[in-house]
Design an enzyme around this catalytic site. Structure first.
Site, PDB file in Angstrom:
ATOM      1  N   LYS A  89       0.818  -1.218   0.000  1.00 18.19           N
ATOM      2  CA  LYS A  89       0.000   0.000   0.000  1.00 18.19           C
ATOM      3  C   LYS A  89       0.851   1.267   0.000  1.00 18.19           C
ATOM      4  O   LYS A  89       0.539   2.257   0.658  1.00 18.19           O
ATOM      5  CB  LYS A  89      -0.983   0.009   1.173  1.00 18.19           C
ATOM      6  CG  LYS A  89      -1.785  -1.271   1.348  1.00 18.19           C
ATOM      7  CD  LYS A  89      -2.392  -1.780   0.046  1.00 18.19           C
ATOM      8  CE  LYS A  89      -3.408  -0.829  -0.552  1.00 18.19           C
ATOM      9  NZ  LYS A  89      -3.909  -1.337  -1.888  1.00 18.19           N
TER      10      LYS A  89
ATOM     11  N   HIS B  40       7.177  -7.520  -2.258  1.00 18.58           N
ATOM     12  CA  HIS B  40       7.012  -6.795  -0.991  1.00 18.58           C
ATOM     13  C   HIS B  40       7.970  -7.323   0.079  1.00 18.58           C
ATOM     14  O   HIS B  40       7.872  -6.921   1.239  1.00 18.58           O
ATOM     15  CB  HIS B  40       5.579  -6.956  -0.473  1.00 18.58           C
ATOM     16  CG  HIS B  40       4.544  -6.203  -1.255  1.00 18.58           C
ATOM     17  ND1 HIS B  40       4.713  -4.900  -1.675  1.00 18.58           N
ATOM     18  CD2 HIS B  40       3.303  -6.583  -1.690  1.00 18.58           C
ATOM     19  CE1 HIS B  40       3.635  -4.497  -2.322  1.00 18.58           C
ATOM     20  NE2 HIS B  40       2.767  -5.503  -2.350  1.00 18.58           N
TER      21      HIS B  40
ATOM     22  N   SER C 249      -4.353   2.852   4.667  1.00 16.73           N
ATOM     23  CA  SER C 249      -4.670   2.149   3.431  1.00 16.73           C
ATOM     24  C   SER C 249      -4.641   0.632   3.624  1.00 16.73           C
ATOM     25  O   SER C 249      -5.498  -0.097   3.108  1.00 16.73           O
ATOM     26  CB  SER C 249      -3.677   2.549   2.337  1.00 16.73           C
ATOM     27  OG  SER C 249      -3.978   1.918   1.116  1.00 16.73           O
TER      28      SER C 249
END
Length: 297
Positions: A54, A116, A146
């Site tokens: 995010k 990630h 988020s």
């Protein structure tokens, strides 16, 4: 403030979660590639966009792909974003084409790849081969706001989270969310970029001056593009346009859009005054002497 974010003995756990080298992960992350990173067949011309979730990953990837193709949108318009750009550590029985190891083998070089993973879990051969790595980061208050909404939107990935934001913030501050501690993740990659001439981008700069950031990406990727082409790329990758695109803002997984607001400062709609003060105290301690700072609105 040290105990402000203390978790109770029982806390929300993503179904099928596991911890690897102290990082909290979801079942969609391939454990075999963490244990045996040599399973990845890395090429020296691979290009990686790495981030904490995010933080502007999708936006950065779309910019990079258009830049690599010199502004030609043909490939970008050919297929769903998540099929075009392999998510290396992802595994899915339901959507096998999204499995990173398989998807990596099905695209031509130079390959644009997403991850990630924090740096200490990242395939070491990527770093050894000197692959280009673009790291994108976002101020942690907007990141957690988020991520909280993402947890609620995608129960098949992250479980059916029904808790409020205050409890989720405690999870975040204790590294009990998927991909673990934001501070460790961000500072680990920032240190690598500084020492190895990678490219570190901030989401807030992308919002403020997408043209300048696009030019930085082009220069880093050795793509000599005219101002007119850069302007076209920026327009194609505007948040409003990406949000309207069925190839990027997919709704097929859970029936909810992947892209939400993309705003800077949305955290103010979530944090209480006490939470903000406690967060700032932790932030200032964890980030001191790092040389890294963020804009909050």
């Amino acid at each position: 403030m040290a105990d402000y974010f203390k978790l109770n003995a029982e806390y929300y756990k993503v179904p099928g979660h596991f911890t690897f080298k102290d990082v909290y992960l979801a079942q969609y992350v391939r454990k075999d590639t963490l244990e045996r990173p040599e399973l990845y067949e890395i090429k020296s011309d691979d290009i990686f966009v790495v981030s904490y979730p995010k933080s502007g990953t999708t936006w950065t990837l779309e910019l990079a792909q258009l830049i690599m193709n010199k502004g030609d949108p043909t490939y970008s318009l050919s297929e769903n974003h998540f099929y075009r750009i392999p998510f290396i550590e992802f595994h899915s029985e339901t959507y096998p084409r999204l499995t990173g190891l398989t998807a990596m083998q099905n695209i031509e070089s130079p390959r644009l790849l997403k991850s990630h993973l924090p740096i200490h879990l990242f395939p070491p051969q990527v770093l050894q081969k000197g692959c280009k790595i673009i790291v994108v980061s976002r101020n942690p208050k907007d990141t957690v706001a988020s991520y909280y909404n993402f947890y609620q939107a995608y129960p098949s990935l992250l479980g059916d989270y029904k808790g409020d934001f205050s409890n989720y913030l405690k999870l975040f501050m204790n590294g009990k969310v998927v991909y673990g501690d934001w501070f460790d993740h961000t500072l680990g990659w920032y240190e690598y970029v500084v020492e190895n001439n990678g490219l570190f981008l901030k989401y807030e700069d992308m919002k403020k001056s997408p043209r300048d950031v696009s030019r930085k990406i082009a220069e880093y990727l050795n793509c000599d593009l005219s101002d007119e082409v850069i302007d076209e790329i920026v327009e194609r990758c505007s948040f409003a346009r990406m949000k309207m695109s069925g190839l990027i803002n997919i709704q097929e997984v859970e029936g909810r859009p992947f892209l939400r607001k993309g705003a800077v400062g949305d955290w103010k709609n979530y944090f209480t005054l006490a939470e903000n003060e406690a967060f700032d105290e932790v932030y200032n301690e964890r980030m001191k002497d790092s040389g890294l700072s963020f804009e909050w609105e």
